[in-house]
Structures are given as structure tokens and as C-alpha cells.
Design a protein around this motif. Structure first.
Motif, PDB file in Angstrom:
ATOM      1  N   THR A 165       0.852  -1.192   0.000  1.00  0.00           N
ATOM      2  CA  THR A 165       0.000   0.000   0.000  1.00  0.00           C
ATOM      3  C   THR A 165       0.888   1.242   0.000  1.00  0.00           C
ATOM      4  OG1 THR A 165      -1.605  -1.217   1.311  1.00  0.00           O
ATOM      5  CG2 THR A 165      -1.860   1.184   1.243  1.00  0.00           C
ATOM      6  N   GLY A 166       0.670   2.142  -0.932  1.00  0.00           N
ATOM      7  CA  GLY A 166       1.488   3.351  -1.023  1.00  0.00           C
ATOM      8  C   GLY A 166       2.816   3.113  -1.719  1.00  0.00           C
ATOM      9  N   GLY A 167       2.993   1.970  -2.323  1.00  0.00           N
ATOM     10  CA  GLY A 167       4.245   1.652  -3.008  1.00  0.00           C
ATOM     11  C   GLY A 167       5.099   0.743  -2.140  1.00  0.00           C
ATOM     12  N   TYR A 168       6.234   0.346  -2.671  1.00  0.00           N
ATOM     13  CA  TYR A 168       7.118  -0.498  -1.876  1.00  0.00           C
ATOM     14  C   TYR A 168       8.559  -0.249  -2.269  1.00  0.00           C
ATOM     15  CZ  TYR A 168       7.408  -3.629  -5.961  1.00  0.00           C
ATOM     16  OH  TYR A 168       7.606  -4.148  -7.223  1.00  0.00           O
ATOM     17  N   TYR A 169       9.448  -0.589  -1.331  1.00  0.00           N
ATOM     18  CA  TYR A 169      10.885  -0.348  -1.514  1.00  0.00           C
ATOM     19  C   TYR A 169      11.563  -1.654  -1.899  1.00  0.00           C
ATOM     20  CZ  TYR A 169      15.777   0.533  -0.181  1.00  0.00           C
ATOM     21  OH  TYR A 169      17.148   0.652  -0.177  1.00  0.00           O
ATOM     22  N   SER A 170      12.442  -1.560  -2.864  1.00  0.00           N
ATOM     23  CA  SER A 170      13.235  -2.742  -3.222  1.00  0.00           C
ATOM     24  C   SER A 170      14.576  -2.253  -3.747  1.00  0.00           C
ATOM     25  CB  SER A 170      12.508  -3.553  -4.288  1.00  0.00           C
ATOM     26  OG  SER A 170      13.286  -4.675  -4.654  1.00  0.00           O
ATOM     27  N   TYR A 171      15.641  -2.778  -3.177  1.00  0.00           N
ATOM     28  CA  TYR A 171      16.992  -2.385  -3.592  1.00  0.00           C
ATOM     29  C   TYR A 171      17.858  -3.630  -3.655  1.00  0.00           C
ATOM     30  CZ  TYR A 171      21.845  -0.837  -3.086  1.00  0.00           C
ATOM     31  OH  TYR A 171      23.200  -0.672  -3.250  1.00  0.00           O
ATOM     32  N   SER A 172      18.611  -3.751  -4.742  1.00  0.00           N
ATOM     33  CA  SER A 172      19.475  -4.939  -4.878  1.00  0.00           C
ATOM     34  C   SER A 172      20.911  -4.518  -5.103  1.00  0.00           C
ATOM     35  CB  SER A 172      19.024  -5.782  -6.071  1.00  0.00           C
ATOM     36  OG  SER A 172      17.754  -6.327  -5.845  1.00  0.00           O
ATOM     37  N   GLU A 173      21.811  -5.257  -4.533  1.00  0.00           N
ATOM     38  CA  GLU A 173      23.230  -5.077  -4.836  1.00  0.00           C
ATOM     39  C   GLU A 173      23.898  -6.442  -4.740  1.00  0.00           C
ATOM     40  OE1 GLU A 173      24.732  -2.421  -1.742  1.00  0.00           O
ATOM     41  OE2 GLU A 173      25.427  -4.141  -0.591  1.00  0.00           O
ATOM     42  N   ARG A 174      25.091  -6.499  -5.328  1.00  0.00           N
ATOM     43  CA  ARG A 174      25.836  -7.745  -5.203  1.00  0.00           C
ATOM     44  C   ARG A 174      26.772  -7.672  -4.007  1.00  0.00           C
ATOM     45  NH1 ARG A 174      24.328  -7.705 -10.390  1.00  0.00           N
ATOM     46  NH2 ARG A 174      23.737  -9.692 -11.311  1.00  0.00           N
ATOM     47  N   ILE A 175      26.775  -8.756  -3.262  1.00  0.00           N
ATOM     48  CA  ILE A 175      27.728  -8.885  -2.159  1.00  0.00           C
ATOM     49  C   ILE A 175      28.575 -10.122  -2.429  1.00  0.00           C
ATOM     50  CG2 ILE A 175      26.192  -7.765  -0.493  1.00  0.00           C
ATOM     51  CD1 ILE A 175      25.576 -10.567   0.629  1.00  0.00           C
ATOM     52  N   ALA A 176      29.746 -10.144  -1.805  1.00  0.00           N
ATOM     53  CA  ALA A 176      30.616 -11.305  -1.980  1.00  0.00           C
ATOM     54  C   ALA A 176      31.001 -11.827  -0.608  1.00  0.00           C
ATOM     55  CB  ALA A 176      31.871 -10.918  -2.763  1.00  0.00           C
ATOM     56  N   VAL A 177      31.004 -13.121  -0.475  1.00  0.00           N
ATOM     57  CA  VAL A 177      31.359 -13.742   0.807  1.00  0.00           C
ATOM     58  C   VAL A 177      32.544 -14.675   0.572  1.00  0.00           C
ATOM     59  CG1 VAL A 177      30.529 -15.163   2.715  1.00  0.00           C
ATOM     60  CG2 VAL A 177      28.946 -13.636   1.530  1.00  0.00           C
ATOM     61  N   PHE A 178      33.555 -14.568   1.435  1.00  0.00           N
ATOM     62  CA  PHE A 178      34.722 -15.432   1.277  1.00  0.00           C
ATOM     63  C   PHE A 178      35.493 -15.499   2.582  1.00  0.00           C
ATOM     64  CE2 PHE A 178      37.393 -11.663   1.063  1.00  0.00           C
ATOM     65  CZ  PHE A 178      36.594 -10.723   0.435  1.00  0.00           C
ATOM     66  N   ASN A 179      36.421 -16.451   2.621  1.00  0.00           N
ATOM     67  CA  ASN A 179      37.257 -16.607   3.817  1.00  0.00           C
ATOM     68  C   ASN A 179      38.358 -15.561   3.818  1.00  0.00           C
ATOM     69  OD1 ASN A 179      35.965 -18.817   4.974  1.00  0.00           O
ATOM     70  ND2 ASN A 179      37.042 -20.230   3.644  1.00  0.00           N
ATOM     71  N   GLU A 180      38.555 -14.967   4.980  1.00  0.00           N
ATOM     72  CA  GLU A 180      39.683 -14.038   5.145  1.00  0.00           C
ATOM     73  C   GLU A 180      40.408 -14.541   6.388  1.00  0.00           C
ATOM     74  OE1 GLU A 180      39.301  -9.588   4.162  1.00  0.00           O
ATOM     75  OE2 GLU A 180      39.478  -9.610   6.346  1.00  0.00           O
ATOM     76  N   GLY A 181      41.469 -15.272   6.158  1.00  0.00           N
ATOM     77  CA  GLY A 181      42.125 -15.957   7.276  1.00  0.00           C
ATOM     78  C   GLY A 181      41.183 -17.025   7.818  1.00  0.00           C
ATOM     79  N   ASP A 182      40.965 -16.988   9.128  1.00  0.00           N
ATOM     80  CA  ASP A 182      40.079 -17.976   9.746  1.00  0.00           C
ATOM     81  C   ASP A 182      38.618 -17.527   9.770  1.00  0.00           C
ATOM     82  OD1 ASP A 182      42.613 -18.723  12.240  1.00  0.00           O
ATOM     83  OD2 ASP A 182      42.219 -19.618  10.290  1.00  0.00           O
ATOM     84  N   ASP A 183      38.395 -16.287   9.340  1.00  0.00           N
ATOM     85  CA  ASP A 183      37.030 -15.752   9.428  1.00  0.00           C
ATOM     86  C   ASP A 183      36.356 -15.759   8.066  1.00  0.00           C
ATOM     87  OD1 ASP A 183      38.399 -13.315  11.648  1.00  0.00           O
ATOM     88  OD2 ASP A 183      37.283 -15.143  12.166  1.00  0.00           O
ATOM     89  N   ILE A 184      35.057 -15.623   8.125  1.00  0.00           N
ATOM     90  CA  ILE A 184      34.284 -15.473   6.893  1.00  0.00           C
ATOM     91  C   ILE A 184      33.791 -14.027   6.865  1.00  0.00           C
ATOM     92  CG2 ILE A 184      32.268 -16.505   8.029  1.00  0.00           C
ATOM     93  CD1 ILE A 184      31.317 -17.490   5.381  1.00  0.00           C
ATOM     94  N   LYS A 185      34.052 -13.336   5.760  1.00  0.00           N
ATOM     95  CA  LYS A 185      33.725 -11.910   5.675  1.00  0.00           C
ATOM     96  C   LYS A 185      32.884 -11.635   4.447  1.00  0.00           C
ATOM     97  CE  LYS A 185      36.509 -10.464   9.048  1.00  0.00           C
ATOM     98  NZ  LYS A 185      36.082  -9.729  10.232  1.00  0.00           N
ATOM     99  N   LEU A 186      32.333 -10.426   4.419  1.00  0.00           N
ATOM    100  CA  LEU A 186      31.601 -10.064   3.214  1.00  0.00           C
ATOM    101  C   LEU A 186      32.018  -8.689   2.699  1.00  0.00           C
ATOM    102  CD1 LEU A 186      28.924  -7.914   3.451  1.00  0.00           C
ATOM    103  CD2 LEU A 186      28.027  -9.767   4.779  1.00  0.00           C
ATOM    104  N   SER A 187      31.952  -8.576   1.394  1.00  0.00           N
ATOM    105  CA  SER A 187      32.137  -7.279   0.725  1.00  0.00           C
ATOM    106  C   SER A 187      30.771  -6.873   0.207  1.00  0.00           C
ATOM    107  CB  SER A 187      33.098  -7.408  -0.461  1.00  0.00           C
ATOM    108  OG  SER A 187      34.382  -7.753  -0.024  1.00  0.00           O
TER     109      SER A 187
END
Lengths: 322, 178
Positions: A165-187
Motif C-alpha cells: 500500500t502506497g508503493g514499496y521499496y526494493s533495492y538490490s546489490e551484489r555482495i561477496a562472501v569469502f574466507n579471510e584468514g580464519d574468518d568469513i567476511k563479506l564485501s
């Protein structure tokens, strides 16, 4: 009479022979027949049991968030998909709660540097722009290359509660997930990762070092350090006279740098300058870049010139293999 | 010695035959039991079909089976179609019960609120033309044009529906309440 007796005797003999033959057959083959019968029995019983189990309803469904849209890239294991989805959920929760510190800690090192200039305030502004109110989200795996998982992240408002009702919001972007050392991170923000490169080449006039490249989903930026080896000449790399003064070879394509407009890329005598050139290159393209071309390097006595090509002492192309 | 050996072999043979006979008997018993179980269920169904409630249940099962075999897009469109049909037949309560709870709280706190809206908004003889069905994660966004098949003076309008499918013919709806 004798004939009948003879005939009866023959019939009895034949019957006996048949019985003996059958008995001999089962004696010799009985074991095999028994085994085959037992196998058949087992199969039959299993079949009956399976028929009696109520069938689970399977409806067609196109939502496969962890299967890459780009089919030719790698697939994700179930355990990796679980970790990735948990990371994304945690990131979104932090952003919705305006827990900037914890959200920033999930961002990869190169993304912090390239996208946010290592400044958490820049990240805060970005989060505030996307999360002015609580957002719902959904994801779709797009492509996976060399342990880097690219997802499309879509943010929406709570369309189930509003009915749009009244419109809606939608936004898309690409993210990347990968290991950085022992952790998992995202860009995020369509950025993937930066990679250090130690490629250099020189001639009598210049020394060019390619120090690193910044990889986005649909762009790649090469970071150069160019040293002018002359004592009194200016090295002009690009003044946007022509579109492809700097270009990148990808397969059989020559792609011009996209950030040359309204700029002069030059190095004064004896100086070193840092320059970056940005090209269109999709992360999941199967063809790699092969050559960075400085197509129109001009050596000039002065940067005050009406025509850098005709005023140049020398005009040549300088190619660096990647 | 030889006589003992011969007796032992005979005994083994007899045992094998006995085992075979027992196996055959077990199979027969199992088959009979399965058949009896199946026929009992059939009888139950036949008995139940005499009541109206069971007729309704059978109809529901038939609809559910039909929906299960539909494509994703057709299923979602059928849910919106069912919703509008319920309004058309003035079964406002059933339509209201399919609404998302938060959506109800936001726009139609009571059944009467919904009924008033539906009576004023939708035509008496609605027709739906689906313009798009878009998947947004676990929900679908359907855009449909609504018109009146009989009253040509009715001004058609476009409305969006948000549908969450929880199972076959088990759905929750919210819509653009303007």
C-alpha cells in the motif's frame, strides 16, 4: 490283456522317470532357485511397503537461493551455504539494529579500504541510507569463483504487512562472501576483493609498476605507480584525446578505460605518480585479462600544448602483460 | 559312518524344505494383511462420503491435488483468484481469514472493516487479468487488473497482492489497500 499290462507298465515307468527327472533337477538347481526366490521375496515386500507409504506432496518451486544463476560457475556445499546465510542474516540484523561496529567488523579488509576508505563513518552513512527503517531481505546466489561466493542481496520493506500500500521499496546489490584468514567476511556495494600484484616493466622513459587491482562485480580497477625516468621530459599517459588511450585486453576484446574523461594523467620529470584505470570486466567472466595497454604514451617538453600528439618528442605504446 | 552321513544330509534337505514352506506362508499372510488393510480404508472412504462434511473434505482434497500439480505461477494466481471469489460470493469471513495478521492490524482490525472496504472496492462480478507474478524471496508479488464482467460502467483498476504459500492451497495474502 498282456498289451494292457505292458501299456500300464510303460505309463508307470514314464511317470517314475518324470518324477526322477524333476527330483534330480531340484537336487542340482535347488539352492540357486531358493536364493532367487528369497531375493524376489525381499524385493516384493519392499515394493509393497513403499506403495503403502503416503506420498509427500512435491510442488514446483523456482526459489533456489543457494544455486548459482550462472550455472557454469562452482556450486556451494550445504555446509558453506549454511555459514553464508548465517553471516548475511547476522549482517542484516546488525544493520537493522544500527549496530554499526559489529556490522563493520563483518566487512572484508579490502572492502573497508576500497569502498569506505578505512573510515567507519563512511560505512555508517551507507547503512543509514539503506536502512532508514527495518528492512526485510532475500538473497540469491549468483556466481561462485575460486572460493568467492557472489550473491544478489535484495532489501525490501515489510511488504507482507503493508500489502505494498502506497508503493514499496526494493533495492538490490551484489555482495561477496569469502574466507579471510580464519574468518568469513563479506564485501558489499557491488565490490568483491582487492588483489596485490607485483608486475613491473620499464623502458628508457618510464617505469610502470602495477601494484594491485580492485575487483568489483562488473568493474576492475588497476592501480599503477608510474615513474618518469627523464630529466626534462613530461610523460603524458592520457588526456582523453582518444577513447582508448589506455585499454585492457580481455580475450579478443580491447576495452577502453572508463575514467579518462576530463582528466590528464601525466608524470613530471623525475617524479612518480599513482594512477588508477577502471575497465568493464565481470567477475564471473571465464576469460581473464591478458594485457594492460598504454596506447599513446607521449613524451613532451611542456605540458602546455594544443596538440599533444604533434608536439610530442615521441609517441609510442607501452604494453604490460598481466 | 556312511549311513549317518546320508541321514544327516537327508535331515538338512528336509529342513530346507520346511524353511521354504514357512517363507511362502509368511508371504501369503503378509499379502493378505496388506490387502485387508487397503480394503478397510476403501470401505471407510465409502462410508464417509455420505456426509456433507466429508463431501466438502473430498472437494478440498480434489482442489489441493489440482493445485499441487499446477506450476508455481498458476498456483499463486489461483490463490488470488480464490480470494476474489470469496469476496464475490460475500464469504468475507473466509477471505478475511486468509489475510496476513500484521496486515489486518494495519488496515482491517475487524471483519466489518474488511467487509466495508471489499463492498466498496470490488465489483459484483469481478474478472481478473493477471499482469505479472514476481517472486521476492519467499513471497510472490502479483499484479492484477480487476474489472466487472457485466457492468461496463465500472472503472477497472490494478491492484497488487502479496502472497505467501505455506503449502498446497495453504496461503496468506495481503494487498494494496488503496
Amino acid at each position: 490283456m498282456n498289451y494292457r499290462k505292458e501299456k500300464a507298465k510303460n505309463i508307470m515307468n514314464n511317470r517314475a522317470k518324470i518324477r526322477i527327472a524333476i527330483r534330480n533337477f531340484f537336487k542340482s538347481q535347488g539352492r540357486i532357485i531358493f536364493v532367487i526366490f528369497i531375493i524376489w521375496l525381499i524385493v516384493f515386500l519392499i515394493n509393497q511397503y513403499l506403495k503403502s507409504i503416503p506420498k509427500e506432496i512435491q510442488m514446483s518451486n523456482t526459489y533456489t537461493p543457494d544455486s548459482p544463476i550462472m550455472d557454469e560457475t562452482d556450486s556451494i556445499s550445504k555446509s558453506d551455504a549454511k555459514k553464508i546465510n548465517e553471516l548475511i542474516k547476522t549482517y542484516i540484523t546488525y544493520c537493522n539494529n544500527k549496530d554499526y561496529d559489529n556490522a563493520y567488523n563483518l566487512i572484508s579488509t579490502s572492502c573497508k579500504k576500497y569502498v569506505y576508505n578505512d573510515n567507519e563513518e563512511n560505512f555508517k552513512s551507507y547503512v543509514d541510507s539503506l536502512f532508514p527503517e527495518e528492512r526485510k531481505y532475500y538473497t540469491q546466489n549468483y556466481s561462485n569463483v575460486d572460493g568467492i561466493y557472489v550473491y544478489i542481496l535484495t532489501l525490501t520493506d515489510d511488504i507482507e504487512s503493508t500489502g505494498t500500500t502506497g508503493g514499496y521499496y526494493s533495492y538490490s546489490e551484489r555482495i561477496a562472501v569469502f574466507n579471510e584468514g580464519d574468518d568469513i567476511k563479506l564485501s558489499n556495494n557491488n565490490f568483491i576483493i582487492s588483489k596485490d600484484l607485483n608486475i613491473s616493466k620499464e623502458d628508457d622513459y618510464i617505469k610502470v609498476e602495477i601494484t594491485s587491482k580492485d575487483i568489483g562485480y562488473d568493474k576492475v580497477g588497476y592501480n599503477l605507480k608510474i615513474t618518469n625516468k627523464t630529466a626534462d621530459g613530461y610523460v603524458l599517459i592520457s588526456d582523453a584525446t582518444y577513447a582508448k588511450e589506455v585499454s585492457l585486453i580481455v580475450g579478443n576484446q580491447e576495452r577502453g578505460a572508463e575514467n579518462l574523461d576530463n582528466a590528464k594523467f601525466f608524470v613530471s620529470p623525475g617524479e612518480t605518480e599513482e594512477m588508477s584505470f577502471i575497465f568493464t570486466k565481470y567477475f564471473d567472466e571465464t576469460t581473464d585479462e591478458s594485457v594492460l595497454q598504454l596506447n599513446d604514451v607521449r613524451i613532451l617538453k611542456s605540458m602546455i600544448t594544443t596538440d599533444s600528439y604533434s608536439d610530442a618528442i615521441s609517441v609510442y605504446s607501452f604494453n604490460i602483460n598481466l | 559312518m556312511e549311513k549317518t552321513k546320508s541321514d544327516s544330509e537327508k535331515l538338512k534337505k528336509i529342513l530346507r524344505i520346511i524353511l521354504l514352506v514357512i517363507a511362502i506362508l509368511i508371504i501369503i499372510v503378509l499379502i493378505v494383511l496388506i490387502r485387508i488393510n487397503k480394503s478397510k480404508n476403501t470401505t471407510k472412504v465409502q462410508e464417509a462420503s455420505t456426509t456433507n462434511e466429508e463431501i466438502e473434505k473430498q472437494n478440498e482434497n480434489a482442489i489441493t491435488t489440482k493445485i499441487t500439480n499446477m506450476s508455481e505461477e498458476d498456483r499463486v494466481e489461483s490463490y488470488v483468484g480464490q480470494f476474489i471469489s470469496q469476496i464475490e460470493s460475500q464469504d468475507y469471513e473466509s477471505a478475511y481469514n486468509t489475510l496476513n495478521e500484521n496486515f489486518k492490524n494495519n488496515y482491517f482490525k475487524t471483519l466489518d472493516d474488511f467487509k466495508n472496504y471489499a463492498e466498496n472496492k470490488y465489483p459484483s462480478n469481478p474478472s481478473l487479468t493477471y499482469e505479472s507474478v514476481k517472486r521476492m524471496g519467499e513471497v510472490y508479488l502479483v499484479q492484477a487488473k480487476i474489472n466487472d464482467v457485466i457492468n461496463s460502467d465500472f472503472t477497472e483498476f490494478t491492484q497488487r497482492f502479496v502472497v505467501r504459500e505455506n503449502g498446497a492451497n495453504d496461503y496468506v495474502i495481503s494487498f494494496q489497500a488503496e
